[in-house]
Design an enzyme around this catalytic site. Structure first.
Site: not given
Length: 337
Positions: A284, A279, A173, A303, A253-255
Site C-alpha cells: 500500500e 479495501d 470486527i 484502505h 477489508t483486513a490486510r
C-alpha cells in the site's frame, strides 16, 4: 474512552519519557500524528514523524513508539536502546517485527479490544458487498457516459437476502459484520480457532462454524477479517480460490496479503469468480502494475475502512490510553508479543 489525565488518578507519565509517533503519509502523516500530541499529559514529550528513519535522534531517545501502519523493523528496534513499548494504532500488527521485539522483551500492543475500528470496517464491508450485488460502479460509469445499461446489467444484479456470508476471522470486527448480516437476512458461516457458544451462534441467526475450505465451498460472499501472520499470508491462494463457487464474491477489508493478488486476478479474468471488493492491498499504496486495478467486476477503495473522523478519534484515544496506563505502571491491554 477518555485518556487518564487526572494527576490524582495515577502517577502518570514521568517527565523524562519520550514518545515517538510514527504515522505513514498514506494514513494522514504529520497531520494525523499531531492530533495525538494533544492527548498526552504535559509531562510526556511527543515527536511526530512519518517514518521511523526520519529522525534518528528521536528514535534513539524514544521510550515509547506509537505506529500508525508505519513499518517498525528489527533495525528500528535496535536503534532505540531505551524502548519500552511499541503501540500499534490499529487492530493489525503485521508491520512490526514481532520476533525482534520479543527478543528484546519489548511488548507490542494493538487496540483490538477497544473495538475502535469495528463499526466502520463492518460498514465498509457491506458497502463493497452492496456495490457488487447492485453493480453500482458499472451502472454509474455507464450513465455518466450516456449509456442506459439496464438491459446489460440486469442479468448480474442480485440480492444479499438469502445468500450465505462466510466470515473468516470472527473477532470484534467479524462479529460486527455478522450482526449486520442478520439484518440483511443472510445465512452466516464462520471460520476461526474455535466455535462460538451455542447461544452466541443463535444470536447471529444460527451461525455455523466450518473449516476454512468448507466455508469457501459453501459461501456466496467471503469476507476476510483475520490478522496477517505467517500462517494467514496468502490464506486465499490459487488452490483455495478454486474452491469458491463461480457466483461467489471475495471481500477483503483486513490486510491485502491475506489474498494472493495475482491468483485473484487470474480467477476474475477467467470468470471463475463473480467479483471482488477490496479495501486493502499488498503493498500500500498499490503500484500501477497491480492487475486487480483492471480486473473485471472489482470495487476498490483506498484502505478507508478504518479512517472515518469518528474512527480516528477512537483509535487515537485507545492507543494513547494504553501508553498512559503503561507509563503509570498499569497492565497493558492487547499484547500480541
Amino acid at each position: 474512552m477518555t485518556p487518564t489525565t487526572d494527576p490524582a488518578a495515577a502517577t502518570g507519565p514521568q517527565p523524562d519519557k519520550h514518545v515517538l509517533a510514527v504515522v505513514s503519509p498514506h494514513v494522514g502523516g504529520r497531520t494525523a500524528g499531531a492530533a495525538l500530541t494533544g492527548l498526552f499529559p504535559g509531562q510526556a514529550r511527543v515527536t511526530v514523524v512519518e517514518t521511523a528513519d526520519e529522525d534518528p535522534a528521536a528514535l534513539r531517545e524514544a521510550q515509547i513508539l506509537i505506529t500508525g501502519l508505519s513499518p517498525v523493523t528489527a533495525a528500528h528496534l535496535a536503534a532505540a536502546p531505551d524502548l519500552e513499548l511499541v503501540q500499534c494504532a490499529s487492530h493489525g500488527f503485521d508491520y512490526v517485527d514481532l520476533d525482534a521485539a520479543r527478543s528484546r522483551g519489548i511488548p507490542v500492543c494493538t487496540i483490538g479490544s477497544s473495538g475502535a475500528e469495528k463499526q466502520n470496517v463492518a460498514e465498509q464491508t457491506f458497502a463493497l458487498m452492496l456495490a457488487l450485488a447492485k453493480q453500482l460502479v458499472p451502472a454509474h460509469t455507464a450513465l455518466v457516459e450516456a449509456d442506459w445499461a439496464l438491459p446489460r446489467l440486469q442479468q448480474s444484479l442480485t440480492e444479499l437476502s438469502g445468500k450465505t456470508l462466510g466470515i473468516i476471522g470472527f473477532g470484534q470486527i467479524g462479529a460486527e459484520v455478522a450482526r449486520r448480516a442478520v439484518a440483511f437476512d443472510m445465512d452466516i458461516v464462520y471460520a476461526g480457532p474455535r466455535p462460538l457458544a451455542p447461544e452466541d451462534e443463535a444470536r447471529f441467526g444460527g451461525a455455523r462454524h466450518l473449516a476454512v475450505d468448507e466455508l469457501l465451498r459453501t459461501a456466496d460472499y467471503i469476507s476476510l477479517h483475520a490478522p496477517l501472520t505467517e500462517h494467514t499470508r496468502h490464506l486465499l491462494d490459487a488452490e483455495r480460490l478454486a474452491l469458491l463457487k463461480p457466483t461467489a464474491f471475495v471481500i477483503n477489508t483486513a490486510r491485502g496479503a491475506l489474498v494472493d493478488q495475482d491468483a485473484l486476478a487470474d480467477a476474475l479474468e477467467a470468470g471463475a469468480l463473480a467479483g471482488a471488493g477490496l479495501d486493502v492491498f499488498d503493498p500500500e499504496p498499490p503500484t500501477a502494475a497491480l492487475r486487480l486495478l483492471k480486473a473485471p467486476n472489482v470495487v476498490l477503495s483506498p484502505h478507508v475502512a478504518g479512517v472515518t473522523r469518528e474512527t480516528l478519534v477512537r483509535i487515537a484515544l485507545a492507543a494513547v490510553q494504553n501508553v498512559i496506563d503503561h507509563l503509570a505502571g498499569k497492565p497493558l491491554r492487547d499484547v500480541v508479543s
